[in-house]
Motif scaffolding. Structure first.
Motif, PDB file in Angstrom:
ATOM      1  N   HIS A   2     -65.886 -11.932  12.170  1.00  0.00           N
ATOM      2  CA  HIS A   2     -65.687 -10.605  12.752  1.00  0.00           C
ATOM      3  C   HIS A   2     -64.820 -10.723  14.015  1.00  0.00           C
ATOM      4  CE1 HIS A   2     -68.859  -8.777  10.227  1.00  0.00           C
ATOM      5  NE2 HIS A   2     -69.462  -9.948  10.369  1.00  0.00           N
ATOM      6  N   SER A   3     -64.256  -9.582  14.401  1.00  0.00           N
ATOM      7  CA  SER A   3     -63.471  -9.524  15.638  1.00  0.00           C
ATOM      8  C   SER A   3     -63.830  -8.252  16.387  1.00  0.00           C
ATOM      9  CB  SER A   3     -61.972  -9.527  15.326  1.00  0.00           C
ATOM     10  OG  SER A   3     -61.611  -8.319  14.673  1.00  0.00           O
ATOM     11  N   ASP A   4     -63.349  -8.144  17.624  1.00  0.00           N
ATOM     12  CA  ASP A   4     -63.573  -6.893  18.354  1.00  0.00           C
ATOM     13  C   ASP A   4     -62.501  -5.880  17.904  1.00  0.00           C
ATOM     14  OD1 ASP A   4     -61.196  -7.508  19.675  1.00  0.00           O
ATOM     15  OD2 ASP A   4     -62.242  -8.365  21.403  1.00  0.00           O
ATOM     16  N   ARG A   5     -62.483  -4.688  18.490  1.00  0.00           N
ATOM     17  CA  ARG A   5     -61.593  -3.633  18.028  1.00  0.00           C
ATOM     18  C   ARG A   5     -60.224  -3.659  18.719  1.00  0.00           C
ATOM     19  NH1 ARG A   5     -64.666   1.774  19.556  1.00  0.00           N
ATOM     20  NH2 ARG A   5     -62.708   2.627  18.739  1.00  0.00           N
ATOM     21  N   ASN A   6     -60.011  -4.598  19.620  1.00  0.00           N
ATOM     22  CA  ASN A   6     -58.695  -4.710  20.244  1.00  0.00           C
ATOM     23  C   ASN A   6     -57.707  -5.364  19.267  1.00  0.00           C
ATOM     24  OD1 ASN A   6     -59.540  -3.570  22.677  1.00  0.00           O
ATOM     25  ND2 ASN A   6     -60.124  -5.566  23.542  1.00  0.00           N
ATOM     26  N   GLY A   7     -56.479  -4.877  19.257  1.00  0.00           N
ATOM     27  CA  GLY A   7     -55.463  -5.428  18.358  1.00  0.00           C
ATOM     28  C   GLY A   7     -55.371  -4.655  17.070  1.00  0.00           C
ATOM     29  N   SER A   8     -54.364  -5.012  16.290  1.00  0.00           N
ATOM     30  CA  SER A   8     -54.131  -4.338  15.010  1.00  0.00           C
ATOM     31  C   SER A   8     -55.155  -4.796  13.991  1.00  0.00           C
ATOM     32  CB  SER A   8     -52.714  -4.626  14.503  1.00  0.00           C
ATOM     33  OG  SER A   8     -52.574  -6.009  14.216  1.00  0.00           O
ATOM     34  N   ALA A   9     -55.289  -3.996  12.940  1.00  0.00           N
ATOM     35  CA  ALA A   9     -56.231  -4.321  11.879  1.00  0.00           C
ATOM     36  C   ALA A   9     -55.849  -5.623  11.196  1.00  0.00           C
ATOM     37  CB  ALA A   9     -56.303  -3.181  10.892  1.00  0.00           C
TER      38      ALA A   9
END
Length: 212
Positions: A142-149
């Motif tokens: 998983h990743s956080d919501r910063n940055g592109s999809a």
């Protein structure tokens, strides 16, 4: 003179023949009687009682209670305790009722490897799988919501692969490891603050029993 008078008196009485009177005894007879000395009664000595002969003493045997029989008390010999049997080391298990669970590893911003020391958790998982061949591992990145999809999808995939490689190095077969990348689509914290973003940068390692 006294003897003569005494003789004459006896003659007058006619009771005594003067020829038989010994005039030498006359002075003794006519001598005045000396007053009697007071008679002192001899002390009355009580009859001496015969010595009491004590009867032979009877040895009185006290009816002593019979002396208690002394039981021979054997010293208690402590039995040497048998050496404890070496028990097999407890199997590493996650705290779950179904013997399946999840280990969550967190990451720094844009990092591909876990933050901190993740080795103890991964070793526990590797030990579990080695002891039970019916278990398998699923790794979700998983990743956080910063940055592109797209960026987040690739970042989360790389994180999952990094953890899978560590398990493989610990002896877990690749066939028992499955991985998936979710990007920022499955957050566990909704906020945009630093703490919420840090919680979303993660890899979840699920230990599950294989489906028949």
């Amino acid at each position: 003179m006294k003897p003569f008078l005494l003789a004459a008196g006896f003659a007058a009485l006619g009771t005594v023949d003067l020829a038989f009177i010994d005039l030498r005894l006359v002075p003794a007879v006519l001598a005045p009687a000396t007053p009697d000395a007071p008679r002192v009664a001899p002390p009355v000595v009580p009859p001496t009682a015969p010595p009491l002969v004590s009867a032979p003493e009877k040895t009185t045997m006290a009816m002593a209670s019979p002396s208690p029989v002394k039981e021979k008390v054997e010293p208690i010999k402590e039995k040497a305790e048998p050496a404890p049997k070496a028990e097999p080391a407890p199997k590493a298990e996650l705290t779950t009722e179904t013997r399946s669970g999840t280990v969550t590893l967190h990451f720094d911003v844009n990092a591909r490897t876990p933050a901190g020391d993740s080795a103890p958790d991964l070793k526990t998982i590797a030990t579990m799988l080695a002891a039970d061949p019916t278990l398998q591992v699923t790794i979700d990145g998983h990743s956080d919501r910063n940055g592109s999809a797209a960026y987040n999808d690739e970042l989360s995939r790389q994180r999952a692969v990094a953890v899978a490689d560590e398990l493989a190095q610990l002896g877990v077969q690749r066939s028992r490891i499955a991985s998936a990348a979710h990007g920022a689509r499955a957050p566990i914290a909704i906020g945009k603050d630093a703490e919420s973003l840090a919680r979303n940068r993660r890899v979840e390692v699920h230990v599950e029993r294989r489906k028949p």
